[in-house]
Motif scaffolding. Structure first.
Motif, PDB file in Angstrom:
ATOM      1  N   GLU A 238       1.191  14.010 -17.951  1.00 13.76           N
ATOM      2  CA  GLU A 238       0.349  15.261 -17.059  1.00 13.76           C
ATOM      3  C   GLU A 238      -0.951  14.924 -17.461  1.00 13.76           C
ATOM      4  OE1 GLU A 238       2.298  17.326 -20.777  1.00 13.76           O
ATOM      5  OE2 GLU A 238       2.830  15.854 -19.290  1.00 13.76           O
ATOM      6  N   VAL A 239      -1.257  14.607 -18.800  1.00 12.09           N
ATOM      7  CA  VAL A 239      -2.714  14.419 -19.532  1.00 12.09           C
ATOM      8  C   VAL A 239      -3.248  13.089 -18.766  1.00 12.09           C
ATOM      9  CG1 VAL A 239      -4.320  14.005 -21.301  1.00 12.09           C
ATOM     10  CG2 VAL A 239      -2.376  15.525 -21.346  1.00 12.09           C
TER      11      VAL A 239
ATOM     12  N   GLU B 262      -2.552  11.676 -15.882  1.00 14.95           N
ATOM     13  CA  GLU B 262      -2.567  11.970 -14.207  1.00 14.95           C
ATOM     14  C   GLU B 262      -3.807  12.592 -14.289  1.00 14.95           C
ATOM     15  OE1 GLU B 262      -0.438  13.652 -10.602  1.00 14.95           O
ATOM     16  OE2 GLU B 262       0.449  14.005 -12.526  1.00 14.95           O
ATOM     17  N   SER B 263      -4.185  13.576 -15.198  1.00 13.58           N
ATOM     18  CA  SER B 263      -5.270  14.645 -14.906  1.00 13.58           C
ATOM     19  C   SER B 263      -6.629  13.716 -15.123  1.00 13.58           C
ATOM     20  CB  SER B 263      -5.148  15.542 -15.619  1.00 13.58           C
ATOM     21  OG  SER B 263      -6.341  16.455 -15.811  1.00 13.58           O
ATOM     22  N   LEU B 264      -6.632  12.857 -16.458  1.00 13.28           N
ATOM     23  CA  LEU B 264      -7.718  12.199 -16.697  1.00 13.28           C
ATOM     24  C   LEU B 264      -7.934  10.857 -15.791  1.00 13.28           C
ATOM     25  CD1 LEU B 264      -7.172  11.816 -20.450  1.00 13.28           C
ATOM     26  CD2 LEU B 264      -8.969  13.238 -19.375  1.00 13.28           C
ATOM     27  N   GLU B 265      -6.885  10.284 -15.252  1.00 11.44           N
ATOM     28  CA  GLU B 265      -7.191   9.381 -14.301  1.00 11.44           C
ATOM     29  C   GLU B 265      -7.610  10.037 -12.904  1.00 11.44           C
ATOM     30  OE1 GLU B 265      -3.908   5.943 -15.572  1.00 11.44           O
ATOM     31  OE2 GLU B 265      -3.314   7.048 -13.783  1.00 11.44           O
ATOM     32  N   ASP B 266      -7.289  11.143 -12.555  1.00  8.99           N
ATOM     33  CA  ASP B 266      -7.636  11.854 -11.266  1.00  8.99           C
ATOM     34  C   ASP B 266      -9.307  12.311 -11.470  1.00  8.99           C
ATOM     35  OD1 ASP B 266      -5.456  11.686  -9.892  1.00  8.99           O
ATOM     36  OD2 ASP B 266      -4.866  13.615 -10.473  1.00  8.99           O
ATOM     37  N   ILE B 267      -9.628  12.896 -12.761  1.00  8.11           N
ATOM     38  CA  ILE B 267     -11.085  13.132 -12.920  1.00  8.11           C
ATOM     39  C   ILE B 267     -11.993  12.051 -13.131  1.00  8.11           C
ATOM     40  CG2 ILE B 267     -12.430  14.474 -14.674  1.00  8.11           C
ATOM     41  CD1 ILE B 267      -9.942  16.428 -15.205  1.00  8.11           C
ATOM     42  N   LEU B 268     -11.487  11.228 -13.928  1.00  6.07           N
ATOM     43  CA  LEU B 268     -12.362  10.137 -14.544  1.00  6.07           C
ATOM     44  C   LEU B 268     -12.362   8.654 -13.867  1.00  6.07           C
ATOM     45  CD1 LEU B 268     -12.039  10.800 -18.437  1.00  6.07           C
ATOM     46  CD2 LEU B 268     -13.776  11.669 -17.044  1.00  6.07           C
TER      47      LEU B 268
END
Length: 334
Positions: A234-235, A237-243
């Motif tokens: 989940e981390v 996925e979130s980082l790839e979406d944000i950054l």
């Protein structure tokens, strides 16, 4: 001899247990009689555990480590948070207690690393907090041939410093960009200052190495720690979406810049797990490892825990795999 309980793969001798000649023997007084045995064990077994000796203070531990004839090293180009306890002595990695720190050889993500590393357990955690270890020679032998061959060409480590990882000021121990650039130039690290003042670096490093004394091949990298697959799903996925993938705090690629599939690291982590040696710390323990022959880790823990670390005898690879890295600023990131 004191019973030594550990969980280890068949045939493992790690770590060689050394005990006092008499109860409460000071560790510094024992060094003269143990030195030859320690030196031999470091290049055969890979590490020793001194248990039951009197180690009255961190300064006494520091003196013991320094007595092996090399200046203790500072912690440069850091990848994890640590604090200096004394000159040349640091806290072990300051990750939250509930997190597991995977097996790794210290600073194997660079082309300069210490040959010797010492751990001193000042206070053992009441639950967990072990420092598992593993033989890097056996890891190399167990590793699937296709992975060994691909990693032997080198690995490209990419780091983006800032809000989601250590700031560059902490990693390079300076607030001056010119000093960062000087360090990178000297160390064969490519750098790029981004528009917002953030820093991106990349460096070609070894995936495996040969020990300078024994000539043995060892698995020597931190690719499984740097690769995005090491993040919680989940981390990640979130980082790839944000950054975006190119801006992840850290990642690792094949030497030619191609992505390394997650499945490769499933196999790597399985080999590491099969070679892991685990034992419980006792207050006062001192463990000394050959940093190329033996990797170390940390298990989650609860309660108070204090383990300090010292390193010495710098060694480096400036001509083997990855030596084609330019020390000039990046024009682009592959």
């Amino acid at each position: 001899m004191e019973r030594f309980e550990r969980i280890a793969p068949a045939g493992s001798e790690l770590p060689l247990l050394l005990t006092p000649a008499s109860a409460g023997e000071p560790v510094m007084m024992a060094l003269a009689r143990l030195r030859a045995q320690i030196d031999t064990a470091l290049i055969t077994v890979g590490g020793v555990l001194l248990r039951g000796f009197d180690v009255p203070s961190v300064d006494a531990f520091k003196s013991f480590a320094a007595a092996f004839g090399h200046d203790l090293l500072s912690y440069e180009f850091a990848s994890t948070p640590r604090s200096a306890v004394s000159s040349g002595v640091y806290t072990s990695t300051e990750y939250p207690a509930h997190q597991h720190i995977p097996l790794h050889n210290e600073q194997a993500y660079t082309r300069d690393w210490p040959m010797k590393i010492w751990f001193h357990c000042v206070k053992a955690a009441p639950q967990g907090g072990e420092t598992p270890i593993a033989d890097s020679r056996n890891i190399y032998r167990r590793m699937p041939a296709a992975i060994r061959e691909r990693f032997a060409a080198g690995l490209l480590y990419v780091r983006n410093y800032g809000d989601f990882d250590l700031p560059w000021q902490d990693v390079f121990n300076t607030n001056e960009p010119s000093q960062v650039e000087a360090f990178c130039r000297q160390s064969g690290i490519e750098w790029e200052w981004l528009d917002d003042g953030a820093l991106r670096t990349r460096q070609l490093c070894q995936g495996m190495e040969h020990h300078p004394l024994t000539g043995e091949a060892v698995w020597f990298n931190q690719a499984h720690l740097f690769h995005a697959s090491g993040l919680q799903p989940e981390v990640r996925e979130s980082l790839e979406d944000i950054l975006g993938v190119e801006n992840l705090p850290r990642n690792v690629y094949y030497a030619d810049g191609r992505p390394i599939p997650d499945e490769v690291f499933d196999e790597v982590r399985a080999v590491l797990a099969n070679e892991t040696v685990t034992f419980g710390w006792q207050d006062g323990d001192v463990m000394m490892l050959d940093n190329m022959l033996v990797a170390h880790a940390r298990t989650p823990f609860s309660g108070p825990r204090k383990v300090v670390v010292a390193m010495a005898e710098p060694h480096g690879n400036r001509s083997a795999s990855g030596s084609g890295a330019s020390s000039q600023p990046l024009d682009c990131l592959a």
